[in-house]
Structure formats: structure tokens, C-alpha cells
Design a protein around this motif. Structure first.
Motif, PDB file in Angstrom:
ATOM      1  N   LEU A 150     -64.883  48.122  -0.170  1.00 19.73           N
ATOM      2  CA  LEU A 150     -64.523  46.943  -0.052  1.00 19.73           C
ATOM      3  C   LEU A 150     -65.201  46.400   1.548  1.00 19.73           C
ATOM      4  O   LEU A 150     -65.329  44.676   1.740  1.00 19.73           O
ATOM      5  CB  LEU A 150     -62.832  46.821   0.844  1.00 19.73           C
ATOM      6  N   LEU A 151     -66.000  47.515   1.712  1.00 17.17           N
ATOM      7  CA  LEU A 151     -66.491  46.775   3.261  1.00 17.17           C
ATOM      8  C   LEU A 151     -67.663  46.100   2.436  1.00 17.17           C
ATOM      9  O   LEU A 151     -67.988  45.371   3.609  1.00 17.17           O
ATOM     10  CB  LEU A 151     -66.693  48.035   3.969  1.00 17.17           C
ATOM     11  N   ARG A 152     -68.521  47.179   1.805  1.00 15.33           N
ATOM     12  CA  ARG A 152     -69.887  45.953   1.259  1.00 15.33           C
ATOM     13  C   ARG A 152     -69.386  45.214   0.391  1.00 15.33           C
ATOM     14  O   ARG A 152     -70.247  44.098   0.243  1.00 15.33           O
ATOM     15  CB  ARG A 152     -70.548  47.914   0.810  1.00 15.33           C
ATOM     16  N   PHE A 153     -68.417  45.127   0.290  1.00 17.36           N
ATOM     17  CA  PHE A 153     -67.934  43.769  -0.945  1.00 17.36           C
ATOM     18  C   PHE A 153     -67.829  42.967   0.133  1.00 17.36           C
ATOM     19  O   PHE A 153     -68.795  41.449   0.072  1.00 17.36           O
ATOM     20  CB  PHE A 153     -66.919  43.935  -1.381  1.00 17.36           C
ATOM     21  N   ILE A 154     -67.207  42.814   1.404  1.00 14.03           N
ATOM     22  CA  ILE A 154     -67.296  41.811   1.601  1.00 14.03           C
ATOM     23  C   ILE A 154     -68.556  41.580   3.461  1.00 14.03           C
ATOM     24  O   ILE A 154     -68.454  39.980   3.094  1.00 14.03           O
ATOM     25  CB  ILE A 154     -66.038  42.418   3.066  1.00 14.03           C
ATOM     26  N   ASN A 155     -69.372  42.208   3.194  1.00 14.86           N
ATOM     27  CA  ASN A 155     -70.603  42.309   4.202  1.00 14.86           C
ATOM     28  C   ASN A 155     -71.480  41.547   2.728  1.00 14.86           C
ATOM     29  O   ASN A 155     -72.254  40.061   3.672  1.00 14.86           O
ATOM     30  CB  ASN A 155     -71.352  43.401   4.030  1.00 14.86           C
ATOM     31  N   ASP A 156     -71.184  41.535   1.759  1.00 14.12           N
ATOM     32  CA  ASP A 156     -72.300  41.172   0.396  1.00 14.12           C
ATOM     33  C   ASP A 156     -71.773  39.779   0.760  1.00 14.12           C
ATOM     34  O   ASP A 156     -72.246  38.815   0.001  1.00 14.12           O
ATOM     35  CB  ASP A 156     -72.007  41.595  -0.538  1.00 14.12           C
ATOM     36  N   TYR A 157     -70.230  40.067   0.202  1.00  8.39           N
ATOM     37  CA  TYR A 157     -70.331  38.241   0.793  1.00  8.39           C
ATOM     38  C   TYR A 157     -70.206  37.479   1.526  1.00  8.39           C
ATOM     39  O   TYR A 157     -70.647  36.290   1.209  1.00  8.39           O
ATOM     40  CB  TYR A 157     -68.374  38.164   0.459  1.00  8.39           C
ATOM     41  N   LEU A 158     -70.251  37.424   2.665  1.00  4.16           N
ATOM     42  CA  LEU A 158     -70.500  36.727   4.053  1.00  4.16           C
ATOM     43  C   LEU A 158     -72.178  36.802   4.098  1.00  4.16           C
ATOM     44  O   LEU A 158     -72.267  35.802   4.339  1.00  4.16           O
ATOM     45  CB  LEU A 158     -69.962  37.772   5.167  1.00  4.16           C
ATOM     46  N   GLU A 159     -72.848  37.241   2.965  1.00  5.26           N
ATOM     47  CA  GLU A 159     -74.764  37.432   3.345  1.00  5.26           C
ATOM     48  C   GLU A 159     -74.442  36.683   2.556  1.00  5.26           C
ATOM     49  O   GLU A 159     -75.489  35.582   2.901  1.00  5.26           O
ATOM     50  CB  GLU A 159     -75.189  37.997   2.591  1.00  5.26           C
ATOM     51  N   VAL A 160     -74.198  36.788   1.191  1.00  6.71           N
ATOM     52  CA  VAL A 160     -75.224  35.390   0.426  1.00  6.71           C
ATOM     53  C   VAL A 160     -74.172  35.083  -0.480  1.00  6.71           C
ATOM     54  O   VAL A 160     -74.476  33.663  -1.652  1.00  6.71           O
ATOM     55  CB  VAL A 160     -75.209  36.699  -1.014  1.00  6.71           C
ATOM     56  N   HIS A 161     -72.506  34.171  -0.043  1.00  8.45           N
ATOM     57  CA  HIS A 161     -72.055  33.690  -1.216  1.00  8.45           C
ATOM     58  C   HIS A 161     -72.276  32.010  -0.517  1.00  8.45           C
ATOM     59  O   HIS A 161     -72.823  32.108   0.439  1.00  8.45           O
ATOM     60  CB  HIS A 161     -69.921  33.826  -1.201  1.00  8.45           C
ATOM     61  N   PRO A 162     -71.967  31.293  -1.841  1.00  6.16           N
ATOM     62  CA  PRO A 162     -73.076  29.813  -1.039  1.00  6.16           C
ATOM     63  C   PRO A 162     -71.579  29.060  -0.374  1.00  6.16           C
ATOM     64  O   PRO A 162     -72.777  28.548   0.338  1.00  6.16           O
ATOM     65  CB  PRO A 162     -72.713  28.906  -2.725  1.00  6.16           C
ATOM     66  N   SER A 163     -70.740  29.497   0.150  1.00  5.98           N
ATOM     67  CA  SER A 163     -70.111  29.553   0.343  1.00  5.98           C
ATOM     68  C   SER A 163     -69.228  29.854   2.241  1.00  5.98           C
ATOM     69  O   SER A 163     -68.613  29.448   3.028  1.00  5.98           O
ATOM     70  CB  SER A 163     -68.738  28.938   0.176  1.00  5.98           C
ATOM     71  N   ARG A 164     -70.665  30.688   2.690  1.00  5.88           N
ATOM     72  CA  ARG A 164     -70.132  31.433   3.747  1.00  5.88           C
ATOM     73  C   ARG A 164     -69.982  30.983   4.911  1.00  5.88           C
ATOM     74  O   ARG A 164     -71.024  29.965   5.017  1.00  5.88           O
ATOM     75  CB  ARG A 164     -70.872  32.451   3.462  1.00  5.88           C
ATOM     76  N   PRO A 165     -69.410  30.926   6.326  1.00  8.20           N
ATOM     77  CA  PRO A 165     -69.007  30.698   6.820  1.00  8.20           C
ATOM     78  C   PRO A 165     -70.754  30.184   7.858  1.00  8.20           C
ATOM     79  O   PRO A 165     -71.142  31.265   8.002  1.00  8.20           O
ATOM     80  CB  PRO A 165     -67.586  30.720   7.723  1.00  8.20           C
ATOM     81  N   ARG A 166     -71.136  29.399   8.519  1.00  7.79           N
ATOM     82  CA  ARG A 166     -71.469  29.079   9.369  1.00  7.79           C
ATOM     83  C   ARG A 166     -71.494  27.941  10.901  1.00  7.79           C
ATOM     84  O   ARG A 166     -72.665  27.080  11.131  1.00  7.79           O
ATOM     85  CB  ARG A 166     -73.207  29.128   8.875  1.00  7.79           C
ATOM     86  N   ALA A 167     -70.081  27.897  10.617  1.00  6.06           N
ATOM     87  CA  ALA A 167     -69.812  26.662  12.076  1.00  6.06           C
ATOM     88  C   ALA A 167     -70.166  28.015  13.404  1.00  6.06           C
ATOM     89  O   ALA A 167     -69.446  28.934  13.727  1.00  6.06           O
ATOM     90  CB  ALA A 167     -68.303  26.628  10.915  1.00  6.06           C
ATOM     91  N   THR A 168     -70.450  26.888  14.226  1.00  2.93           N
ATOM     92  CA  THR A 168     -69.515  26.961  15.257  1.00  2.93           C
ATOM     93  C   THR A 168     -68.872  26.548  16.039  1.00  2.93           C
ATOM     94  O   THR A 168     -68.076  25.982  15.047  1.00  2.93           O
ATOM     95  CB  THR A 168     -70.794  26.034  16.619  1.00  2.93           C
ATOM     96  N   PRO A 169     -68.341  27.929  16.975  1.00  3.15           N
ATOM     97  CA  PRO A 169     -67.078  26.995  17.784  1.00  3.15           C
ATOM     98  C   PRO A 169     -66.339  25.603  17.895  1.00  3.15           C
ATOM     99  O   PRO A 169     -65.241  25.415  17.880  1.00  3.15           O
ATOM    100  CB  PRO A 169     -66.983  27.637  18.790  1.00  3.15           C
ATOM    101  N   ARG A 170     -67.656  24.964  18.486  1.00  4.55           N
ATOM    102  CA  ARG A 170     -67.181  23.432  18.865  1.00  4.55           C
ATOM    103  C   ARG A 170     -67.278  23.266  17.296  1.00  4.55           C
ATOM    104  O   ARG A 170     -66.397  21.971  17.065  1.00  4.55           O
ATOM    105  CB  ARG A 170     -68.145  22.835  19.268  1.00  4.55           C
ATOM    106  N   GLU A 171     -67.696  23.321  16.366  1.00  8.96           N
ATOM    107  CA  GLU A 171     -67.556  22.638  14.577  1.00  8.96           C
ATOM    108  C   GLU A 171     -65.932  22.829  14.312  1.00  8.96           C
ATOM    109  O   GLU A 171     -65.606  22.608  13.931  1.00  8.96           O
ATOM    110  CB  GLU A 171     -68.530  23.244  13.934  1.00  8.96           C
ATOM    111  N   ILE A 172     -66.034  24.856  14.370  1.00 11.34           N
ATOM    112  CA  ILE A 172     -64.462  24.688  13.973  1.00 11.34           C
ATOM    113  C   ILE A 172     -63.359  24.378  14.489  1.00 11.34           C
ATOM    114  O   ILE A 172     -62.593  23.896  13.966  1.00 11.34           O
ATOM    115  CB  ILE A 172     -63.732  26.364  14.342  1.00 11.34           C
ATOM    116  N   ILE A 173     -63.396  24.173  15.909  1.00  4.78           N
ATOM    117  CA  ILE A 173     -62.639  23.109  16.603  1.00  4.78           C
ATOM    118  C   ILE A 173     -61.908  21.585  16.225  1.00  4.78           C
ATOM    119  O   ILE A 173     -61.330  21.181  15.934  1.00  4.78           O
ATOM    120  CB  ILE A 173     -62.412  23.338  18.274  1.00  4.78           C
TER     121      ILE A 173
END
Length: 753
Positions: free
Chosen positions: A253-276
């Protein structure tokens, strides 16, 4: 036929063998063991802290939402299972314990990634790179001479704040607790029950420095911008990556989540200010508070018919009263030059700007051209008046007593103005109980303001001041309107002319007098357009600032105005005492000087008119008046003394500082130094000289400058008008009574020496 039968049989066997490998998820055949277990259960158990942690995990309308919640839902969808959120008590450490015990499959709630947690659970790659921020109490920094602009690294912060007596606050039992102990071993560590409580401690002055998460600090400022009024977020910070905690028995599951965060087209890249901003939106006004509304633009000119009728009716009413009381009455002065016409134009312009602010876009440019013409006249008027005044003060032997009087009365009057302003501040207490709304306004203005703190030591500051006074190119200060340098050159030139031995000095002074007279005529001719220009300028001022700014610092404005009124009354008293004429006649002659300076926000522009009025009175020596009035107008600046004394008192009260009698005395004398330094400054730049007072008293400079700018933007017309009157009063105070014998310096060349 036999071969066909064998092929069909073989295909059927292969299909039957593959059926058990087909799962319900999108990629179940490829999923390894521990992921397959989750897919077979059909549920991904997601642990979140049992507390509100916006914008990552929080409840809105009874539904769990936030950035981390949405991320967990997309992870569950990628696995083809249903998300099940479990609220875990015990904060972040309780969440890590639950993941380690496999009570839940994963845990996330803005969970910080650190070495202690990696030894208990798996932590994914960071999905948001937040920071640990340092925020300091502004008053504590000012009192300890700590310049925020000089704190470029974490080492700079620890060097200044890791000293005995400093109080460093952070949240108790958080991941920041050991870090604070490591960075500040000599300071006093204060623990708060929450990060929000630590921020409140810095605001109230119970902590000098705090360490909190970036998102928590941004949310606090988002909810209450007034926090920045007393707290300054420092530039240095520490990286604080957020990661997902995975149970140690689920490496797949760790490897799956890391791959998801790395290659998924909708992976989050927002800054804290943008999230707020995304999850919390714009800050809502507090109860009873109204957010400022931008003035509509020229194309936004939707108006109410009732407003049109109201404003038009008031125009007709006031203009009718003006026609009946001013225009119809026979007078030697044109009705456009009447003070009542000027006041009516200003009142009607402000009224129109309040109801129809979009008109400012059309009327501000013609009014700006008119003001530009007057600004053009200021420089030659100042140069000619100062040169001739300096010459007559020094070249005429009879002016020695006049010079002594100027040197005695100027500091006495300025100190009197400063002590009066301090007394008004102590009694009136304009800065006490400063409202949150006003603090938010100052904080929002503070964001766009450049630092005004002078750098270097006392010697460097003095040399910087000298650099602004002594030009290395004569044309540069004239082109750039650097009035202080121009003033220095004019005074020095006048001294040189008076000390010179060549004949023909009178011719040069006559040329200067002609220049002064010519520009005086230009200003006098332009006065017929003054009511129209003031109408547009008043409209623009009200339309751009609105009533919110004036209401925010109303008590300071009232106290300043009271101090200025006293100066105006003192001026009228001096004129009445020395000229021996009724007050009505004084207002008739000197009222236009006040109104001209009031409307143009420049006391210098009224210098020719003031000289003309004073020289018409036979009761005083006209030649001494010509020499003394320019210096009284430019140097003996009553309004500046009151402003530089009252504003620091206001700031101290707003920050809860109790001054001793000795400090009040220091404020008055430092205000006198500010007045001398402010001679010839451009526009509102003299407000920056508050550093001279704030520095020794340990007051934060930036809020003081912001307060000063806001107040001066309202009372600057009164400052200019009162100073024009005060210059006339001081000139009549120091000059001699008129003598029957004409003064030798009136038009004859004196022998050298």
C-alpha cells in the motif's frame, strides 16, 4: 476437426484458470497481497484526528471535508473501494499510534513527516510542502532593536532571540516542542494548549516569538487580518512536509500511494495559501463589521435616482445661498476668490464623491493638471524667497536682533506645540482600546508598505541625512523636486551673496524679487479656477478613501485637529496683538491664505500672498517682514511639531505601552528634531521621520508610519492651512514695529562688511 476441438478445449481451460484472478477493482489482477486484502474487504479505513484542522480536515454543515479528506477519497477510488473515515482521539500522536496498531489502514491530517514517526509507521512521500514559521511580537522587536529585514536565516533568528529573558512559545506535546528546545536553549520556553493559543500569546505580548505551522498561522491571519498589526511573520522558515501514515504491515500500500502521488494526473501540488483559499474562501466579516467595498469604476456608474435628486437639490440650495450672500453683494474682490465660495466647492465636491465616486475618474485629471501647475510654481517661489530673505537678514545690520529673535522664538514655539500635543494625547488617549477593525485596516495597509527603518548606526543615519541635504549636482534636486537640497543651496547662496564684496548685489536681489513677483502674479491669476479644482479634488479624495479610513483613526484625527486649532488661534492672537486690527479684518485678509494652503495642501504656495498681505500693514517693518516670513513659514512648523509628538503617543497607547514622564519629555524634544529634519521634504515623506522618535522609545516603526500616513492623508490640508497662518503670526512676532526712517536695506547697496 480433431484439431479444432483441441484448440477450443485448451482455450476453455485457460479461461477457467484466469477467472479466480479477476477482482472487482480496476487493477485487481495486478495488485499484491495487502492491497488485495483491502480490495476484498471493499473498505479503506482512513484515520483522521478527532479535532478541527482546517483546511485539511474539518466539518462543514455536518459533513467531513478538507484537502486531506478529498485526497483520501481519491485514493480509495483509485483502489476501487469505499472510504471509511475514523476520528482518532489524542491528536497527531494518537493518530500515529492508531496506524501503527493497524486500527486504520492509513492516517492523514496535515501529519508532519519526522524521524520519530518513521520508526513506528510507514510515511509516504510529501504531498504538501508546508513550513514552520517564526512570528514575533512587533513591540518586542522594536524594543530590542531587532530589524526584521536583517533576519535572513534561521541562524539569524536564533542569534537574536536565543537570549535569557526572551519568551518563545509553541504548542505543547507537538512535534515542534523538541525543535524549540534545540533552537532556543537559553530562552524561556512557554507552552500553549494549541497553536492558536500560541498566536494569541504573541499578539497579547505574553510571548516574544512563536513557532507554529504555516497553515495555522495563515488561517489565523485569514480570519483576523488585524493580527499582523502586532505580529510580524519573519522571512526565515523550516520545511515541514506533510505525509500519509501507512500501517507497517502494508508495504504494498505504501508503494501504491507513493506511485499515486508521483504519477497520478490529479496529484496535489497546491501551496498552503492556495489550499486555504480553495477550502475556506474569503474571510467573512465579524458581527457588526462591514467589509470595504471598492468604489465603482467609470463604467460601473449605476446611480440611484433618489441620490441624484438629493445631491442636485443640495447643489441648488448651497449655490443659491452663495449667490444671495456672496455674489450679489458688492465687493472689491471677485466672488470666485471668496473664502465662502471655496468652502462651498469643497463641501459639494465631497458630497458628490460620497454618492457618485465613479465621477472621480473623469474629474481627477483636470484637477491634477491644475495642481501640477501650482507644484511647478513652488520651487521658484521658494528659491527666490529664501535667497532674498537670507540676504536681507545678513546684509542689513539692523536685522541682527531679528535673527536672534528667530533663533529664540522658533524652538520655544515648537517645543510648546510638542508639549501641547503630548498633553492632548495623554488626556484624550486616542490610541486606547484600538478596535480590531482598525487594526485589520492597518495590517492590510502594512502589507504593501516598504520598510522605513533606517539602517546602520547613528553616524550612518546622520550621514544619510546629510546626503539628502548636500547635492552633488545642482540640477538633480531641482528636477526631482528634492526641496531640502534646494533649500540648502538657496540659503547658502543667499549667505554668499550677503558676504560678497562685488557691486551689483542689489541687481541680483532685484531679479529675485522680480521672479518672486512674477510667480506671485501667476498664482493670483490661477486663483479664479480654484473653486472648480477644489470641487474635483474633494470629490476624488472622498471617492478614493471613503469614510471607512477616516472612521478607523477618528480619535487620532480629532486630537490632531484640536492641536492644530490651538495653533491657528495662537496665530490669530499674534496677528491681532501685533497689527492691532479686529479679528474680522484679520480673517478677511489672512483667511484666503489659509484656504489656499488648505486646498492645495502646500503652505509654500501661499508664501507670495502672505508676503503681500503682511507688507501692506504699516504697523510692522516691511523689510524685516520680507526677511523673516519665509523662514518662519518653512522652519517654525507648528503643525509638524504637533504631529511628531502626538502620533508616537497614539502608537504607544495602541500597543499598550506606558510612558514615563521622562519619556514624554523625550518625545517633545525628539519631535523638535523631526521638524528640523522635515524642512523641504517631498509630499508625505516627512512621516518616515517618525523613526527619529520611535527608535529611542522602542516603538514599532511600521505601524507608526502606517498610522501617520493614514492620519496625514486626512489632516494634511489642515496642517498646510494652519502653518500658513502660523508663519504670518510668527513673522509679526519677531519683526520690529515700523520706524519713521526708511530701512537702509530697502533698495540701496551697503558697503562691504
Amino acid at each position: 476437426m480433431r484439431h479444432v476441438f483441441r484448440i477450443v478445449s485448451l482455450s476453455s481451460m485457460i479461461l477457467l484458470m484466469a477467472l479466480p484472478c479477476l477482482g472487482t477493482g480496476p487493477h485487481a489482477s495486478a495488485m499484491p497481497g495487502d492491497i488485495r486484502d483491502i480490495q476484498e474487504s471493499g473498505v479503506l479505513r482512513i484515520g483522521v484526528i478527532d479535532a478541527q484542522a482546517p483546511p485539511f480536515v474539518f466539518e462543514r454543515d455536518g459533513r467531513l471535508t478538507g484537502f486531506d479528506v478529498d485526497l483520501a477519497r481519491t485514493l480509495a477510488a483509485a483502489l476501487g473501494v469505499r472510504p471509511e473515515f475514523v476520528r482518532i482521539p489524542g491528536g497527531w500522536e494518537g493518530l500515529v499510534d492508531a496506524v501503527a496498531a493497524m486500527t486504520v489502514d492509513i492516517g492523514l491530517s496535515e501529519l508532519t513527516k519526522n524521524m520519530a514517526r518513521t520508526q513506528r509507521v510507514f510515511l509516504s512521500r510529501p504531498y504538501v510542502l508546508s513550513h514552520i514559521v517564526f512570528a514575533a511580537n512587533r513591540l518586542a522587536m522594536a524594543q530590542n532593536r531587532i530589524d526584521a529585514a536583517g533576519l535572513d536565516s534561521v541562524q539569524d533568528v536564533t542569534r537574536h532571540f536565543d537570549v535569557p529573558g526572551f519568551r518563545i512559545a509553541t504548542m505543547a506535546h507537538s512535534s515542534l516542542e523538541p525543535l524549540v528546545r534545540e533552537l532556543f536553549p537559553r530562552a524561556e520556553i512557554v507552552f500553549a494548549p494549541s497553536s492558536q493559543a500560541a498566536i494569541a500569546m504573541a499578539y497579547e505580548g505574553q510571548a516574544d516569538l512563536i513557532m507554529v505551522g504555516e497553515s495555522i498561522f495563515e488561517i489565523a491571519v485569514h480570519a483576523d487580518p488585524g493580527l499582523l498589526y502586532k505580529i510580524d511573520r519573519l522571512a526565515p522558515s523550516l520545511e515541514d512536509p506533510c505525509a500519509i501514515a501507512i500501517s507497517p504491515g502494508r508495504p504494498d500500500l505504501l508503494r501504491f500511494i507513493n506511485d499515486y502521488l508521483e504519477v497520478h494526473p490529479s496529484r496535489p501540488r497546491a501551496t498552503p495559501r492556495e489550499i486555504i483559499d480553495r477550502y475556506m474562501g474569503p474571510p467573512e466579516p465579524a458581527a457588526g463589521e462591514k467589509l470595504p467595498v471598492a468604489a465603482p469604476g467609470p463604467r460601473d456608474g449605476r446611480v440611484d435616482e433618489q441620490d441624484i435628486v438629493l445631491v442636485a437639490g443640495l447643489h441648488v440650495l448651497l449655490l443659491g445661498a452663495l449667490w444671495a450672500t456672496v455674489v450679489r453683494r458688492s465687493s472689491s474682490r471677485h466672488w470666485l476668490l471668496s473664502p465662502w465660495t471655496v468652502l462651498a466647492a469643497m463641501g459639494l465636491g465631497g458630497l458628490t464623491g460620497l454618492y457618485f465616486p465613479f465621477l472621480a475618474a473623469y474629474l481627477s485629471r483636470p484637477a491634477g493638471l491644475y495642481m501640477g501647475f501650482w507644484r511647478m510654481c513652488v520651487l521658484p517661489i521658494m528659491v527666490a524667497a529664501i535667497i532674498t530673505s537670507t540676504y536681507r537678514l545678513l546684509a542689513c545690520g539692523g536685522n541682527a536682533r531679528l535673527l536672534k529673535r528667530l533663533l529664540v522664538w522658533t524652538p520655544l514655539l515648537l517645543l510648546g506645540a510638542a508639549f501641547l500635543a503630548v498633553g492632548i494625547g495623554v488626556v484624550g488617549r486616542p490610541g486606547a482600546d484600538f478596535s480590531k477593525e482598525a487594526q485589520g485596516l492597518l495590517a492590510s495597509m502594512n502589507k504593501g508598505m516598504q520598510a522605513a527603518q533606517p539602517g546602520g548606526g547613528l553616524y550612518d543615519q546622520l550621514m544619510d541625512m546629510v546626503d539628502t541635504i548636500v547635492p552633488d549636482n545642482l540640477l538633480v534636486p531641482m528636477v526631482n523636486n528634492e526641496n531640502l537640497a534646494v533649500l540648502f543651496v538657496a540659503i547658502f547662496f543667499g549667505v554668499a551673496v550677503a558676504a560678497g564684496k562685488k557691486q551689483g548685489k542689489t541687481t541680483l536681489i532685484d531679479i529675485m524679487d522680480t521672479i518672486l513677483e512674477s510667480f506671485t502674479t501667476m498664482v493670483r491669476m490661477s486663483l479664479y479656477l480654484l473653486p472648480f479644482a477644489l470641487y474635483a479634488l474633494s470629490l476624488e479624495f472622498i471617492a478614493s478613501t471613503g469614510l471607512e479610513l477616516m472612521l478607523a483613526i477618528l480619535r487620532l484625527v480629532v486630537c490632531l485637529t484640536l492641536a492644530f486649532i490651538v495653533g491657528g488661534l495662537l496665530s490669530l492672537f499674534l496677528l491681532r496683538m501685533r497689527l492691532g486690527i479686529p479679528l474680522a479684518a484679520i480673517w478677511r485678509d489672512f483667511g484666503p491664505i489659509f484656504l489656499l494652503s488648505f486646498s492645495t495642501r502646500s503652505s509654500v504656495i501661499s508664501m507670495p500672498l502672505g508676503l503681500e498681505r503682511l507688507k501692506n500693514y504699516p504697523q510692522i517693518d516691511s523689510s524685516q517682514t520680507t526677511a523673516a516670513y519665509p523662514f518662519a513659514l518653512l522652519v517654525c512648523h507648528y503643525a509638524y511639531a504637533a504631529f511628531f509628538a502626538l502620533t508616537p503617543v497614539f502608537v504607544g497607547q495602541a500597543f499598550g505601552v506606558s510612558f514615563t514622564p521622562g519619556q514624554y519629555l523625550a518625545i517633545a524634544f525628539l519631535a523638535l528634531l523631526c521638524v528640523v529634519s522635515a524642512i523641504g521634504t517631498i509630499g508625505l515623506s516627512y512621516v518616515l521621520l517618525l523613526a527619529i522618535v520611535c527608535g529611542p522609545l522602542g516603538l514599532p516603526l511600521e505601524p507608526a508610519v502606517v498610522v501617520g500616513m493614514a492620519a496625514v492623508s486626512i489632516v494634511d490640508p489642515i496642517i498646510s492651512g494652519v502653518q500658513a497662518l502660523f508663519g504670518c503670526g510668527v513673522a509679526t512676532l519677531v519683526v520690529d514695529k515700523a520706524q519713521p526712517v526708511p530701512d537702509a536695506c530697502g533698495g540701496t547697496e551697503l558697503p562691504a562688511g
